[in-house]
Design a protein around this motif. Structure first.
Motif, PDB file in Angstrom:
ATOM      1  N   LEU A   3     -33.349  -6.612  -7.448  1.00  0.00           N
ATOM      2  CA  LEU A   3     -33.854  -5.250  -7.616  1.00  0.00           C
ATOM      3  C   LEU A   3     -35.211  -5.271  -8.322  1.00  0.00           C
ATOM      4  CD1 LEU A   3     -33.463  -2.217  -7.323  1.00  0.00           C
ATOM      5  CD2 LEU A   3     -32.199  -2.262  -9.486  1.00  0.00           C
ATOM      6  N   ALA A   4     -35.326  -6.074  -9.361  1.00  0.00           N
ATOM      7  CA  ALA A   4     -36.604  -6.191 -10.070  1.00  0.00           C
ATOM      8  C   ALA A   4     -37.692  -6.707  -9.131  1.00  0.00           C
ATOM      9  CB  ALA A   4     -36.462  -7.095 -11.287  1.00  0.00           C
ATOM     10  N   ASP A   5     -37.332  -7.664  -8.287  1.00  0.00           N
ATOM     11  CA  ASP A   5     -38.290  -8.201  -7.323  1.00  0.00           C
ATOM     12  C   ASP A   5     -38.741  -7.120  -6.346  1.00  0.00           C
ATOM     13  OD1 ASP A   5     -39.695 -10.502  -5.981  1.00  0.00           O
ATOM     14  OD2 ASP A   5     -38.332  -9.927  -4.353  1.00  0.00           O
ATOM     15  N   ALA A   6     -37.787  -6.344  -5.850  1.00  0.00           N
ATOM     16  CA  ALA A   6     -38.125  -5.261  -4.907  1.00  0.00           C
ATOM     17  C   ALA A   6     -39.018  -4.225  -5.576  1.00  0.00           C
ATOM     18  CB  ALA A   6     -36.851  -4.604  -4.379  1.00  0.00           C
ATOM     19  N   GLN A   7     -38.731  -3.910  -6.833  1.00  0.00           N
ATOM     20  CA  GLN A   7     -39.562  -2.942  -7.559  1.00  0.00           C
ATOM     21  C   GLN A   7     -40.975  -3.469  -7.783  1.00  0.00           C
ATOM     22  OE1 GLN A   7     -36.787  -2.147 -10.944  1.00  0.00           O
ATOM     23  NE2 GLN A   7     -37.353  -0.025 -10.495  1.00  0.00           N
ATOM     24  N   ALA A   8     -41.096  -4.788  -7.904  1.00  0.00           N
ATOM     25  CA  ALA A   8     -42.401  -5.404  -8.134  1.00  0.00           C
ATOM     26  C   ALA A   8     -43.171  -5.627  -6.835  1.00  0.00           C
ATOM     27  CB  ALA A   8     -42.229  -6.731  -8.879  1.00  0.00           C
ATOM     28  N   GLN A  14     -22.545   0.566 -11.731  1.00  0.00           N
ATOM     29  CA  GLN A  14     -22.691   1.591 -10.690  1.00  0.00           C
ATOM     30  C   GLN A  14     -23.489   1.036  -9.513  1.00  0.00           C
ATOM     31  OE1 GLN A  14     -24.678   4.456 -13.203  1.00  0.00           O
ATOM     32  NE2 GLN A  14     -22.879   5.807 -13.211  1.00  0.00           N
ATOM     33  N   ARG A  15     -24.528   0.288  -9.845  1.00  0.00           N
ATOM     34  CA  ARG A  15     -25.378  -0.337  -8.833  1.00  0.00           C
ATOM     35  C   ARG A  15     -24.557  -1.322  -7.990  1.00  0.00           C
ATOM     36  NH1 ARG A  15     -29.195  -3.047 -12.247  1.00  0.00           N
ATOM     37  NH2 ARG A  15     -29.738  -0.942 -12.827  1.00  0.00           N
ATOM     38  N   PHE A  16     -23.747  -2.134  -8.660  1.00  0.00           N
ATOM     39  CA  PHE A  16     -22.916  -3.111  -7.955  1.00  0.00           C
ATOM     40  C   PHE A  16     -21.955  -2.400  -7.000  1.00  0.00           C
ATOM     41  CE2 PHE A  16     -19.003  -5.570  -7.590  1.00  0.00           C
ATOM     42  CZ  PHE A  16     -19.498  -6.762  -7.076  1.00  0.00           C
ATOM     43  N   ILE A  17     -21.320  -1.346  -7.471  1.00  0.00           N
ATOM     44  CA  ILE A  17     -20.355  -0.610  -6.643  1.00  0.00           C
ATOM     45  C   ILE A  17     -21.056   0.066  -5.467  1.00  0.00           C
ATOM     46  CG2 ILE A  17     -18.752   1.341  -6.644  1.00  0.00           C
ATOM     47  CD1 ILE A  17     -18.045   0.428  -9.584  1.00  0.00           C
ATOM     48  N   ALA A  18     -22.224   0.642  -5.708  1.00  0.00           N
ATOM     49  CA  ALA A  18     -22.979   1.270  -4.621  1.00  0.00           C
ATOM     50  C   ALA A  18     -23.382   0.234  -3.571  1.00  0.00           C
ATOM     51  CB  ALA A  18     -24.220   1.974  -5.173  1.00  0.00           C
ATOM     52  N   MET A  19     -23.785  -0.932  -4.032  1.00  0.00           N
ATOM     53  CA  MET A  19     -24.180  -1.982  -3.096  1.00  0.00           C
ATOM     54  C   MET A  19     -22.964  -2.540  -2.368  1.00  0.00           C
ATOM     55  SD  MET A  19     -27.303  -3.760  -5.152  1.00  0.00           S
ATOM     56  CE  MET A  19     -27.445  -5.085  -3.983  1.00  0.00           C
ATOM     57  N   ALA A  20     -21.847  -2.645  -3.050  1.00  0.00           N
ATOM     58  CA  ALA A  20     -20.615  -3.105  -2.394  1.00  0.00           C
ATOM     59  C   ALA A  20     -20.250  -2.150  -1.267  1.00  0.00           C
ATOM     60  CB  ALA A  20     -19.476  -3.197  -3.406  1.00  0.00           C
ATOM     61  N   ALA A  31     -32.539  -1.883   4.431  1.00  0.00           N
ATOM     62  CA  ALA A  31     -31.606  -2.085   5.540  1.00  0.00           C
ATOM     63  C   ALA A  31     -30.218  -1.541   5.195  1.00  0.00           C
ATOM     64  CB  ALA A  31     -31.510  -3.568   5.887  1.00  0.00           C
ATOM     65  N   LEU A  32     -29.919  -1.481   3.912  1.00  0.00           N
ATOM     66  CA  LEU A  32     -28.641  -0.918   3.462  1.00  0.00           C
ATOM     67  C   LEU A  32     -28.743   0.588   3.236  1.00  0.00           C
ATOM     68  CD1 LEU A  32     -27.493  -3.631   0.885  1.00  0.00           C
ATOM     69  CD2 LEU A  32     -26.487  -3.144   3.127  1.00  0.00           C
ATOM     70  N   GLY A  33     -29.939   1.129   3.439  1.00  0.00           N
ATOM     71  CA  GLY A  33     -30.137   2.564   3.214  1.00  0.00           C
ATOM     72  C   GLY A  33     -30.205   2.909   1.741  1.00  0.00           C
ATOM     73  N   MET A  34     -30.622   1.950   0.933  1.00  0.00           N
ATOM     74  CA  MET A  34     -30.629   2.146  -0.516  1.00  0.00           C
ATOM     75  C   MET A  34     -32.057   2.321  -1.017  1.00  0.00           C
ATOM     76  SD  MET A  34     -27.527  -0.233  -1.688  1.00  0.00           S
ATOM     77  CE  MET A  34     -26.896   1.080  -2.689  1.00  0.00           C
ATOM     78  N   ASN A  35     -32.234   3.285  -1.899  1.00  0.00           N
ATOM     79  CA  ASN A  35     -33.510   3.556  -2.525  1.00  0.00           C
ATOM     80  C   ASN A  35     -33.604   2.729  -3.808  1.00  0.00           C
ATOM     81  OD1 ASN A  35     -35.195   4.977  -4.608  1.00  0.00           O
ATOM     82  ND2 ASN A  35     -35.674   6.255  -2.828  1.00  0.00           N
ATOM     83  N   VAL A  36     -34.612   1.893  -3.884  1.00  0.00           N
ATOM     84  CA  VAL A  36     -34.767   0.978  -5.016  1.00  0.00           C
ATOM     85  C   VAL A  36     -34.890   1.724  -6.339  1.00  0.00           C
ATOM     86  CG1 VAL A  36     -36.280  -0.793  -5.995  1.00  0.00           C
ATOM     87  CG2 VAL A  36     -35.716  -0.855  -3.573  1.00  0.00           C
ATOM     88  N   ASP A  37     -35.642   2.813  -6.356  1.00  0.00           N
ATOM     89  CA  ASP A  37     -35.813   3.566  -7.602  1.00  0.00           C
ATOM     90  C   ASP A  37     -34.502   4.218  -8.046  1.00  0.00           C
ATOM     91  OD1 ASP A  37     -38.513   2.899  -7.866  1.00  0.00           O
ATOM     92  OD2 ASP A  37     -39.113   4.563  -6.564  1.00  0.00           O
ATOM     93  N   GLU A  38     -33.727   4.723  -7.096  1.00  0.00           N
ATOM     94  CA  GLU A  38     -32.421   5.308  -7.439  1.00  0.00           C
ATOM     95  C   GLU A  38     -31.472   4.229  -7.975  1.00  0.00           C
ATOM     96  OE1 GLU A  38     -30.929   7.433  -4.033  1.00  0.00           O
ATOM     97  OE2 GLU A  38     -32.590   8.866  -4.077  1.00  0.00           O
ATOM     98  N   LEU A  39     -31.487   3.062  -7.351  1.00  0.00           N
ATOM     99  CA  LEU A  39     -30.642   1.956  -7.836  1.00  0.00           C
ATOM    100  C   LEU A  39     -31.042   1.546  -9.252  1.00  0.00           C
ATOM    101  CD1 LEU A  39     -30.361  -0.374  -4.721  1.00  0.00           C
ATOM    102  CD2 LEU A  39     -28.492   0.790  -5.885  1.00  0.00           C
TER     103      LEU A  39
END
Length: 168
Positions: A56-61, A87-93, A72-80
């Motif tokens: 996540l830190a890498d994606a933000q950078a 919570q992040r782990f469960i959302a990604m799961a 690809a997972l439909g996830m917004n990096v800033d929201e994560l």
């Protein structure tokens, strides 16, 4: 080995794994139980969450590969990033579990959770509701350690070590 030594060792290990993953001791022990029940390990879970946080830190950078994986997972990096690690782990799961093929799920788990990701697939396949049920079960069975309990266990471990060094 007496029960206080087992308590001290368990508490110290839980605290170390929680610290490495950025999780609370409560969440580490609850999710660790879920990982073990699904055939993984608490140490593998800790490593996976730490890898997820680094991805996540890498994606933000600006890391394009990891940003593309989250997208690809439909996830917004800033929201994560605004979520707590559990919570992040469960959302990604949940997002990984929604992928159509087992191969896609395995590839994404490995990309975002590292080497431990694939071993956690049985846990991830439970989805949000399954993880919640396993966390509740861990609490019901008294397997969830609180932060103060882990702190007491660390203190007890240090006391035991001191006593053995002083031959008490």
């Amino acid at each position: 080995v007496c029960s206080s030594d087992l308590f001290a060792a368990a508490g110290t290990e839980a605290a170390k794994l929680a610290d490495a993953a950025g999780l609370s001791v409560e969440e580490m022990t609850a999710l660790g139980y879920a990982a073990e029940k699904a055939g993984g390990s608490a140490a593998g879970l800790s490593s996976a969450v730490a890898t997820m946080n680094a991805a996540l830190a890498d994606a933000q950078a600006g890391g394009q590969d990891t940003a593309a994986a989250f997208a690809a997972l439909g996830m917004n990096v800033d929201e994560l990033a605004a979520m707590r690690p559990e919570q992040r782990f469960i959302a990604m799961a949940e997002a990984i579990n929604s992928l159509a093929s087992p191969l896609e799920r395995a590839q994404m788990a490995q990309k975002l959770f590292g080497a431990s990701g694939e071993s956690l697939l049985p846990m991830l396949n439970k989805g949000k509701a399954g993880l919640a049920n396993m966390r509740d079960e861990a609490k019901r069975l008294g397997l969830v350690m609180s932060g103060p309990q882990a702190k007491a266990a660390r203190s007890e471990e240090h006391t035991s070590e001191l006593q053995s060094r002083l031959h008490l």
